[in-house]
Design a protein around this motif. Structure first.
Motif, PDB file in Angstrom:
ATOM      1  N   ARG A 201    -110.503 -40.468  67.906  1.00 49.66           N
ATOM      2  CA  ARG A 201    -109.437 -40.245  66.936  1.00 49.66           C
ATOM      3  C   ARG A 201    -108.914 -41.566  66.383  1.00 49.66           C
ATOM      4  O   ARG A 201    -108.552 -41.662  65.195  1.00 49.66           O
ATOM      5  N   ALA A 202    -108.880 -42.605  67.210  1.00 47.81           N
ATOM      6  CA  ALA A 202    -108.452 -43.917  66.715  1.00 47.81           C
ATOM      7  C   ALA A 202    -109.451 -44.453  65.696  1.00 47.81           C
ATOM      8  O   ALA A 202    -109.050 -45.035  64.672  1.00 47.81           O
ATOM      9  N   ALA A 203    -110.741 -44.258  65.946  1.00 44.46           N
ATOM     10  CA  ALA A 203    -111.762 -44.701  64.993  1.00 44.46           C
ATOM     11  C   ALA A 203    -111.635 -43.943  63.673  1.00 44.46           C
ATOM     12  O   ALA A 203    -111.793 -44.524  62.588  1.00 44.46           O
ATOM     13  N   ALA A 283    -107.489 -37.460  60.958  1.00 45.64           N
ATOM     14  CA  ALA A 283    -107.054 -38.837  60.684  1.00 45.64           C
ATOM     15  C   ALA A 283    -105.779 -39.163  61.453  1.00 45.64           C
ATOM     16  O   ALA A 283    -105.006 -40.022  61.046  1.00 45.64           O
ATOM     17  N   SER A 284    -105.574 -38.456  62.574  1.00 46.42           N
ATOM     18  CA  SER A 284    -104.331 -38.673  63.314  1.00 46.42           C
ATOM     19  C   SER A 284    -104.607 -38.819  64.798  1.00 46.42           C
ATOM     20  O   SER A 284    -105.591 -38.270  65.319  1.00 46.42           O
ATOM     21  N   LEU A 285    -103.726 -39.545  65.455  1.00 43.68           N
ATOM     22  CA  LEU A 285    -103.783 -39.729  66.899  1.00 43.68           C
ATOM     23  C   LEU A 285    -102.726 -38.857  67.563  1.00 43.68           C
ATOM     24  O   LEU A 285    -101.624 -38.704  67.030  1.00 43.68           O
ATOM     25  N   ASP A 463    -104.305 -49.727  66.803  1.00 39.97           N
ATOM     26  CA  ASP A 463    -104.857 -50.237  68.061  1.00 39.97           C
ATOM     27  C   ASP A 463    -103.822 -50.152  69.179  1.00 39.97           C
ATOM     28  O   ASP A 463    -104.148 -49.750  70.308  1.00 39.97           O
ATOM     29  N   VAL A 464    -102.587 -50.508  68.888  1.00 39.47           N
ATOM     30  CA  VAL A 464    -101.531 -50.438  69.911  1.00 39.47           C
ATOM     31  C   VAL A 464    -101.281 -48.991  70.321  1.00 39.47           C
ATOM     32  O   VAL A 464    -101.108 -48.680  71.510  1.00 39.47           O
ATOM     33  N   ARG A 465    -101.267 -48.083  69.346  1.00 46.05           N
ATOM     34  CA  ARG A 465    -101.065 -46.670  69.670  1.00 46.05           C
ATOM     35  C   ARG A 465    -102.177 -46.153  70.577  1.00 46.05           C
ATOM     36  O   ARG A 465    -101.916 -45.425  71.543  1.00 46.05           O
ATOM     37  N   ARG A 468    -101.808 -47.642  74.075  1.00 44.13           N
ATOM     38  CA  ARG A 468    -100.744 -46.997  74.832  1.00 44.13           C
ATOM     39  C   ARG A 468    -101.189 -45.615  75.310  1.00 44.13           C
ATOM     40  O   ARG A 468    -100.874 -45.197  76.435  1.00 44.13           O
ATOM     41  N   LEU A 469    -101.906 -44.882  74.478  1.00 47.80           N
ATOM     42  CA  LEU A 469    -102.464 -43.599  74.925  1.00 47.80           C
ATOM     43  C   LEU A 469    -103.351 -43.788  76.146  1.00 47.80           C
ATOM     44  O   LEU A 469    -103.272 -43.043  77.124  1.00 47.80           O
ATOM     45  N   VAL A 470    -104.203 -44.800  76.093  1.00 49.68           N
ATOM     46  CA  VAL A 470    -105.119 -45.075  77.205  1.00 49.68           C
ATOM     47  C   VAL A 470    -104.334 -45.461  78.459  1.00 49.68           C
ATOM     48  O   VAL A 470    -104.628 -44.995  79.560  1.00 49.68           O
ATOM     49  N   ALA A 471    -103.312 -46.315  78.298  1.00 52.45           N
ATOM     50  CA  ALA A 471    -102.522 -46.752  79.459  1.00 52.45           C
ATOM     51  C   ALA A 471    -101.822 -45.575  80.124  1.00 52.45           C
ATOM     52  O   ALA A 471    -101.822 -45.450  81.357  1.00 52.45           O
ATOM     53  N   VAL A 472    -101.231 -44.693  79.323  1.00 50.02           N
ATOM     54  CA  VAL A 472    -100.547 -43.530  79.894  1.00 50.02           C
ATOM     55  C   VAL A 472    -101.553 -42.577  80.513  1.00 50.02           C
ATOM     56  O   VAL A 472    -101.324 -42.008  81.591  1.00 50.02           O
TER      57      VAL A 472
END
Length: 488
Positions: A201-203, A283-285, A463-465, A468-472
């Motif tokens: 989704r980020a891509a 086109a959304s995260l 990228d930050v979003r 943060r998704l990955v970290a959580v």
């Protein structure tokens, strides 16, 4: 009861009672969970609290629904049914369960029934005597002989020194460890699937940003060409606009490649060939759930990898009992009853009855074995130490992972706000620069710089979003699913 049977069994009765009194003894040391010295406070103590130990709980079902993404929920269901790593781990659990069943079998008597028949001939013709006329009388020939047998037998090895029951303890702990391995593999797969899905989704969001940027750059290029035709802009301005457009188109191709490969990775996690799987683009995260202000340390206790490591310590401890029991003899009670006859028709008649009864003492007490039994005990002791060290390292690693992702989730949340402000400022600078360029105050290089800054800010925000998704997501994996109460 027949008198000969009774007289044969009664003298052995005290021996049987004595060995039965010894049965159930074990030589395995009393098991204790390996101790681990916990720090009085955690480094990230603002986000992490010490807690009193509690009973471990299972990994919560459908913990990924906290991200509120219906497509992710659907993919997790597909992966649960199709992931081949999970299928292999499930097979390992079934192997461990079968081994447990096999280890319990010697605790019960073994019963058997067999029937057979043989036909045999032994010896040669016997010599007779010679009468007065010189004739041999009494000359006989050995005739073939039939033997038919119908027999029932029973045997039972008494677990005098706990060898069998300790083996059951070993197998049972291994089953529990395998069940925890399955839970750990499932949790890891679920987290990997979520992380890969977020990357897809980020891509896609990056592609959408690049598409918008390319459209804006095409308009800028057309404006610059028009100004060049009017003699207001230089050929260098046109070249810069073209270079920026083509460079961004190349970035889009790279992002499209990344998205395609990530979709292939998703297919593999689902247990499908890439050609058999397509994910509809968006086109959304999704939004990351809010991390609580503080988390109890007790959440670590439901991590299946920690539980599996502890169960392997228990299995190694029980194996010491198996090794120590090897120094002592094994006692097997056995008996048999049946019929034996030369004719099949009357095999079940009383005169053909035979029986035997134990106990039969099978003594296996080596006088000299070159130290093999002692080496087995030493090896079992060392295995306990190795398993305990692995358990402690698993706990240490778990603490590190939680601390890492706690601070990452908090830092990235703060960075997200700063990056949003940076994007707003970059967009404002671009608007001012565009107006200045149209007024002829600045060169097109200023426009290119401002446009690049906006693109970089938009991509950095995505990228930050995603990070943060990955970290959580990883934090949820680290604490075994959710930070709330486990719902049944």
């Amino acid at each position: 009861m027949r008198s000969d049977l009774r007289h044969g069994f009664l003298p052995a009765l005290p021996v049987v009672l004595a060995v039965l009194a010894l049965s159930g003894c074990k030589f395995a040391p009393a098991y204790q969970v390996p101790s681990f010295e916990m720090a009085p406070a955690y480094k990230e103590n603002a986000l992490w609290q010490q807690a009193s130990p509690a009973e471990p709980s299972a990994v919560p079902e459908a913990w990924w629904t906290m991200f509120g993404d219906a497509e992710l929920n659907r993919l997790q269901d597909l992966a649960a049914a199709g992931n081949q790593t999970l299928a292999g781990t499930l097979a390992q659990l079934r192997i461990a369960q079968a081994a447990l069943d096999a280890s319990r079998a010697p605790l019960l008597p073994t019963l058997g029934v067999n029937a057979g028949g043989t036909r045999s001939k032994t010896g040669s013709a016997s010599s007779g005597t010679v009468d007065a006329n010189g004739n041999v009388v009494g000359n006989t020939s050995a005739r073939p002989r039939n033997v038919f047998t119908l027999q029932a037998s029973a045997s039972w090895e008494l677990d005098l020194w706990g060898r069998i029951s300790s083996g059951v303890d070993v197998a049972n702990a291994r089953v529990q460890a395998s069940a925890d391995d399955l839970a750990a593999a499932r949790l890891s797969m679920q987290a990997s699937l979520a992380q890969t899905y977020f990357a897809v989704r980020a891509a896609e969001a990056q592609l959408a940003v690049l598409d918008d940027t390319i459209a804006a750059y095409e308009r800028s290029l057309q404006l610059t060409r028009n100004r060049y035709t009017s003699g207001v802009a230089s050929a260098a301005d046109v070249a810069q606009a073209e270079s920026q457009l083509y460079s961004t188109r190349a970035q889009r191709l790279e992002s499209a490649l990344s998205r395609a490969q990530l979709e292939h990775a998703l297919a593999a996690l689902l247990g499908r060939a890439p050609a058999d799987f397509t994910l509809a683009p968006t086109a959304s995260l999704p939004e990351a759930p809010v991390v609580p202000v503080a988390l109890p340390a007790a959440l670590l206790q439901r991590r299946p990898d920690i539980a599996a490591a502890e169960r392997r310590v228990a299995a190694a401890n029980a194996q010491i009992g198996v090794a120590r029991a090897g120094f002592f003899p094994a006692l097997t009670l056995s008996s048999a009853v049946g019929y034996r006859s030369s004719t099949l028709s009357d095999i079940a008649s009383a005169p053909n009855l035979f029986w035997s009864i134990g106990p039969a003492l099978a003594l296996s007490l080596p006088v000299f074995d070159g130290g093999a039994l002692r080496a087995a005990v030493n090896s079992a002791d060392a295995n306990v130490q190795a398993a305990a060290a692995t358990y402690r390292q698993t706990v240490v690693t778990a603490l590190q992972e939680v601390e890492d992702n706690l601070v990452a989730a908090a830092a990235l949340q703060e960075e997200l706000g700063v990056q949003q402000q940076a994007l707003v400022a970059a967009q404002k600078a671009l608007d001012v620069t565009n107006n200045q360029y149209r007024a002829g105050i600045v060169s097109y290089l200023n426009v290119v710089t401002a446009q690049s800054t906006v693109l970089s800010a938009r991509r950095s925000l995505l990228d930050v979003r995603n990070r943060r998704l990955v970290a959580v997501n990883i934090l949820l994996k680290n604490i075994g699913g959710t930070w709330g109460a486990v719902r049944g």
